[in-house]
Design an enzyme around this catalytic site. Sequence first.
Site: not given
Ligand code: EPU
Length: 422
Positions: A400, A127, A125, A120, A25-26, A308
Amino acid sequence: MPKKERMLITGGNALEGEVRVSGGKNTAVAVIPAALLADEPCTIENLPDIEDVHALVDILRSLGAKVTYVPDEFMTIDPRPAESHKVGFQQARRLRASYYLLGALLGRCGRAMVAAPGGCEIGSRPIDQHLKGFQALGAEAEERGGMIIVEADELRGSDVFFDMVTVGGTINVMLAAAKAKGTTVIYNAAKEPHIVDLANFLNSMGAKVKGAGTDVIRIRGQQYLHGANYAVIPDQIETGTLMIAAAATRGDVIIRGCIPTHMEALTAKLLEMGIKVSDSDDAIRVRTLGAHRAVNIKTQVYPGFPTDLQQPMSALLTTARGTSVITETIFEQRFKHLDEIRRMGARIRVVDRVAMIEGVPQLYGAPVTTTDLRAGAALIVAGLMARGVTEIYEPEYIDRGYEHIEEKLRSLGAEIRRETIE
Ligand code: EPU
């Protein structure tokens, strides 16, 4: 009123047999937007037939891209007719990964306007790191009226230092940098298998990405990216969920089509619990003989224990002998499923980001509600272990990210079905 559904599981059957894992998925949700960067059509195979992929197909079509999608076979994306750079609220909220349209459209047309992403609810979260990365490449980035707007006269390669390891931030900057002028170097990059898979896809289009899988990634931007045929890697988290389900039911399951080296953190914990795990090139066998022992888990970025899998793993630990301690370091609200599993007889105490799980001899079926994708996976594991019937409400979250999960579990002997409710 839209139709509501619930999943019904009669627990207690040991899972036995063989099952094939689906595409990741990811990785799929990164590779599909990446196809917008190409100047020719791309064909992608091994995509999972899940709601997040359907949502992206709709988004790409609304941008004007020509998408031919035959689920479980291939998806061809011809980005050439895509003229729009806007993704509205109704579409962006369908999935978290809609934020990859920012990097992909910025790379493709120098601008993007994408509504704040959904996905979710497992923490705040933000960016900010994605936007900081785009700004380092010379883009202006702002959030206005629920829209994220990024724009650049010319994207220029640059150094990007992330304050924390972020999967989404790393992918988004890779996407934009693939078309920037000059070289981008990402420091403190995420190392997850899907980062490597995205790099391989971009390179198959003629991009120059080096170092993916380490914490420094170098991307030399290209003006022209050609079409490519690509198959995404198997889903690491689905593999892990099936391994946990096999162990939880004291079964004997061979999971085929997976990459065992991606599973080492989970495998190590299962072995520590006393579960038998063996692997070959592309298969893992999980079986349980004796009692399960409690273990401690701390979620970490790859190659650490993945957040995850924390949720399904916590379900497995509810009946292990002793007290397990789980520390969730990535997302601050990823314990909501524990309230539901408590209804099934589990003994759990949560203090901030730490959950203490005292093993009980047996879980019992109960009505429970899914709050997010992996919470749903945890409830399925708990339902398979429990005595009696577990009713899982709002199972749509599970769709999802898990392809044909009921069929797969049924083929292993589980009693699981879905029904429509009034
Ligand atoms: N973070 C920030 N600022 C940012 C980006 C991230 O503070 O600009 C923080 C987040 O709040 C979190 C940490 O950094 O505490 C890590 O977040 P990351 O960006 O790595 O996660 P993500 O990109 O939002 C992806 C996967 C998630 C998975 C995480 C960690 C996708 C679409 N989502 O999320 O997948 O848990 O990486 O491996 O690829 C799932 O599949 O159920 C899922 C939630």
